[in-house]
Design a protein around this motif. Structure first.
Motif, PDB file in Angstrom:
ATOM      1  N   CYS A  30       0.839  -1.198   0.000  1.00 25.06           N
ATOM      2  CA  CYS A  30       0.000   0.000   0.000  1.00 25.06           C
ATOM      3  C   CYS A  30       0.875   1.251   0.000  1.00 25.06           C
ATOM      4  O   CYS A  30       1.896   1.302   0.694  1.00 25.06           O
ATOM      5  CB  CYS A  30      -0.912  -0.002   1.228  1.00 25.06           C
ATOM      6  SG  CYS A  30      -2.115  -1.364   1.240  1.00 25.06           S
ATOM      7  N   ARG A  32      -0.790   4.733  -0.750  1.00 23.53           N
ATOM      8  CA  ARG A  32      -1.576   5.980  -0.694  1.00 23.53           C
ATOM      9  C   ARG A  32      -2.693   5.815   0.338  1.00 23.53           C
ATOM     10  O   ARG A  32      -3.832   5.547  -0.002  1.00 23.53           O
ATOM     11  CB  ARG A  32      -2.151   6.280  -2.084  1.00 23.53           C
ATOM     12  CG  ARG A  32      -2.975   7.554  -2.159  1.00 23.53           C
ATOM     13  CD  ARG A  32      -2.111   8.801  -2.059  1.00 23.53           C
ATOM     14  NE  ARG A  32      -2.920  10.002  -2.280  1.00 23.53           N
ATOM     15  CZ  ARG A  32      -3.140  10.926  -1.369  1.00 23.53           C
ATOM     16  NH1 ARG A  32      -2.588  10.816  -0.170  1.00 23.53           N
ATOM     17  NH2 ARG A  32      -3.873  11.991  -1.636  1.00 23.53           N
ATOM     18  N   SER A  84     -13.766   8.213  -1.801  1.00 24.70           N
ATOM     19  CA  SER A  84     -14.015   8.138  -3.244  1.00 24.70           C
ATOM     20  C   SER A  84     -13.405   9.309  -4.008  1.00 24.70           C
ATOM     21  O   SER A  84     -13.235   9.241  -5.229  1.00 24.70           O
ATOM     22  CB  SER A  84     -15.522   8.071  -3.516  1.00 24.70           C
ATOM     23  OG  SER A  84     -16.151   9.299  -3.158  1.00 24.70           O
ATOM     24  N   THR A  85     -13.067  10.394  -3.293  1.00 25.55           N
ATOM     25  CA  THR A  85     -12.520  11.567  -3.981  1.00 25.55           C
ATOM     26  C   THR A  85     -11.019  11.474  -4.209  1.00 25.55           C
ATOM     27  O   THR A  85     -10.451  12.307  -4.929  1.00 25.55           O
ATOM     28  CB  THR A  85     -12.799  12.860  -3.176  1.00 25.55           C
ATOM     29  OG1 THR A  85     -12.130  12.780  -1.904  1.00 25.55           O
ATOM     30  CG2 THR A  85     -14.289  13.049  -2.949  1.00 25.55           C
ATOM     31  N   GLY A  86     -10.370  10.492  -3.594  1.00 25.81           N
ATOM     32  CA  GLY A  86      -8.924  10.370  -3.739  1.00 25.81           C
ATOM     33  C   GLY A  86      -8.527   9.005  -4.266  1.00 25.81           C
ATOM     34  O   GLY A  86      -9.320   8.060  -4.242  1.00 25.81           O
ATOM     35  N   ASN A  87      -7.310   8.903  -4.688  1.00 24.70           N
ATOM     36  CA  ASN A  87      -6.810   7.636  -5.227  1.00 24.70           C
ATOM     37  C   ASN A  87      -6.161   6.827  -4.099  1.00 24.70           C
ATOM     38  O   ASN A  87      -4.979   6.497  -4.143  1.00 24.70           O
ATOM     39  CB  ASN A  87      -5.800   7.925  -6.345  1.00 24.70           C
ATOM     40  CG  ASN A  87      -5.337   6.656  -7.041  1.00 24.70           C
ATOM     41  OD1 ASN A  87      -6.089   5.674  -7.129  1.00 24.70           O
ATOM     42  ND2 ASN A  87      -4.113   6.662  -7.534  1.00 24.70           N
ATOM     43  N   TYR A  88      -6.968   6.494  -3.074  1.00 23.34           N
ATOM     44  CA  TYR A  88      -6.444   5.809  -1.908  1.00 23.34           C
ATOM     45  C   TYR A  88      -6.462   4.298  -2.107  1.00 23.34           C
ATOM     46  O   TYR A  88      -7.417   3.748  -2.666  1.00 23.34           O
ATOM     47  CB  TYR A  88      -7.266   6.172  -0.672  1.00 23.34           C
ATOM     48  CG  TYR A  88      -7.342   7.656  -0.431  1.00 23.34           C
ATOM     49  CD1 TYR A  88      -6.212   8.380  -0.056  1.00 23.34           C
ATOM     50  CD2 TYR A  88      -8.539   8.350  -0.589  1.00 23.34           C
ATOM     51  CE1 TYR A  88      -6.274   9.751   0.158  1.00 23.34           C
ATOM     52  CE2 TYR A  88      -8.617   9.715  -0.378  1.00 23.34           C
ATOM     53  CZ  TYR A  88      -7.478  10.408  -0.011  1.00 23.34           C
ATOM     54  OH  TYR A  88      -7.545  11.764   0.187  1.00 23.34           O
ATOM     55  N   ASP A  89      -5.401   3.639  -1.635  1.00 19.15           N
ATOM     56  CA  ASP A  89      -5.365   2.183  -1.772  1.00 19.15           C
ATOM     57  C   ASP A  89      -5.498   1.459  -0.430  1.00 19.15           C
ATOM     58  O   ASP A  89      -5.467   0.232  -0.375  1.00 19.15           O
ATOM     59  CB  ASP A  89      -4.097   1.724  -2.494  1.00 19.15           C
ATOM     60  CG  ASP A  89      -2.809   2.131  -1.781  1.00 19.15           C
ATOM     61  OD1 ASP A  89      -2.891   2.705  -0.673  1.00 19.15           O
ATOM     62  OD2 ASP A  89      -1.724   1.874  -2.338  1.00 19.15           O
TER      63      ASP A  89
END
Length: 386
Positions: A30, A32, A84-89
């Motif tokens: 992981c 982000r 949902s607004t970010g590119n989180y993993d």
């Protein structure tokens, strides 16, 4: 008979465990994360500490601090929208049980969609969830090692029990140093919550050799250290033993289930906004007295594991010592009655029927050694006022 055991994929336990977070992130692949926390953790600088720790290893993170003490489906939706607004993993949960419970729910909804009520018990949830690293800052809920979350349905003030492997954190960092500044009231409430987890998992109808072992060890650690940690928050050894005990209790009840105390506790919290550990403490002596005739040997074992009964004590004597200790613990830790907490008597008695129905619907009372009727649960609620 075999039993399915579910645990986090990775665990780091002990003072200084937080420093291993970047290594754990790499091990999980992981890069982000979004840090799910509350405003208290931000004010205390704990969230910034985690951000800085990650940044030192070139891991960029974002903080979402709008979790609430009694999470609702609406507060979970707000978190899912932020994810949902970010590119989180992955998610990192930093806080007490409510924060970790919130992050569990967010991880499932962000990974699989739907609404919180879609996942309520008796459904066993195994859908895709985003990876979650749980970092508890209280020694109590054990949420970092459980396959449960509790979320309130805001429409009817009902606490929804959600169960399944999807709610088990991917990894857990258990660092007692994070509890050194915990206020006395929170130390007491979360500590009694952990003790309740250990006792209930040991007497649960779903208990097994694995959960029994962890429950006994949890009681051995928690019982002699709870008062110590409350009387002197700087007692580092007591804090460490409480933290380990709470995690072991979480492992125990996650693999055996809780019982009547928790079933009856949730409606009190939902309707009257009593902290979860405190409502457990209100109920524990009365529910134990009710349940004891159905499993006296198990409760005697609890008394001996806690150190309040001697190994040579007979069952009846040990059980009486357990009841005496639970009442004494509530007195020593200033656990209020519902009236002392400020609950209106008329509102409490008017809602007892609803609370008993919600408790039964949660499924937890079915795990109790003595199965209660609706009327018996109402009677136990009324005893709390006395």
């Amino acid at each position: 008979m075999s039993h399915s055991i579910i645990l986090p994929r990775l665990m780091e336990i002990g003072d200084g465990a937080l420093q291993k977070l970047p290594d754990m992130m790499r091990a999980l692949g992981c890069h982000r994360p979004i840090i799910i926390t509350d405003k208290t953790m931000v004010t205390l600088g704990q969230a910034a500490k985690v951000e800085s720790l990650l940044q030192q290893k070139e891991i960029q993170s974002t903080v979402f601090d709008d979790t609430i003490p009694e999470p609702t489906d609406a507060s979970i939706s707000a978190g899912v929208n932020a994810i949902s607004t970010g590119n989180y993993d992955c998610l990192i949960a930093l806080g007490g049980g409510s924060v970790i419970d919130s992050a569990k729910a967010m991880a499932v909804l962000a990974g699989s969609g739907g609404e919180m009520r879609d996942f309520r018990f008796p459904r066993i949830v195994s859908e895709t969830a985003l990876p979650l690293v749980a970092i508890p800052t209280t020694a109590g809920t054990g949420s970092e090692v459980t396959r449960f979350t509790i979320i309130t349905d805001a429409e009817n003030d009902e606490k929804m029990l959600c169960v399944g492997p999807s709610f088990m954190p991917t990894a857990a960092l258990v660092d007692a140093e994070l509890t050194h500044t915990l206020p006395t009231r929170m130390t007491a409430d979360t500590g009694i919550d952990a003790l309740t987890h250990a006792i209930e998992s040991y007497v649960s109808r779903k208990g097994n050799a694995f959960s029994d072992y962890h429950a006994r060890e949890a009681m051995r650690l928690i019982a002699p250290n709870l008062r110590r940690a409350c009387q002197d928050g700087s007692d580092i050894q007591a804090r460490a033993d409480m933290m380990l005990g709470a995690t072991l209790a979480g492992i125990a009840f996650s693999n055996a289930s809780v019982a009547l105390v928790h079933g009856m506790s949730r409606p009190i919290g939902a309707l009257f906004h009593v902290p979860h550990g405190l409502s457990n403490a209100m109920l524990l002596p009365s529910v134990t007295a009710f349940s004891l005739p159905a499993a006296p040997e198990r409760y005697a074992d609890c008394a001996k594991a806690m150190g309040v009964a001697d190994p040579q004590d007979d069952t009846d004597f040990a059980c009486q010592k357990l009841l005496d200790e639970l009442h004494a613990l509530n007195r020593d830790l200033d656990v209020p009655t519902p009236e002392g907490f400020g609950i209106d008597r008329t509102a409490f008695f008017t809602n007892m029927d609803t609370m008993a129905k919600q408790a039964m619907a949660s499924g937890s009372p079915a795990n109790n050694p003595r199965l209660p009727s609706h009327e018996e649960m109402v009677d136990i609620y009324s005893q709390l006022w006395q």
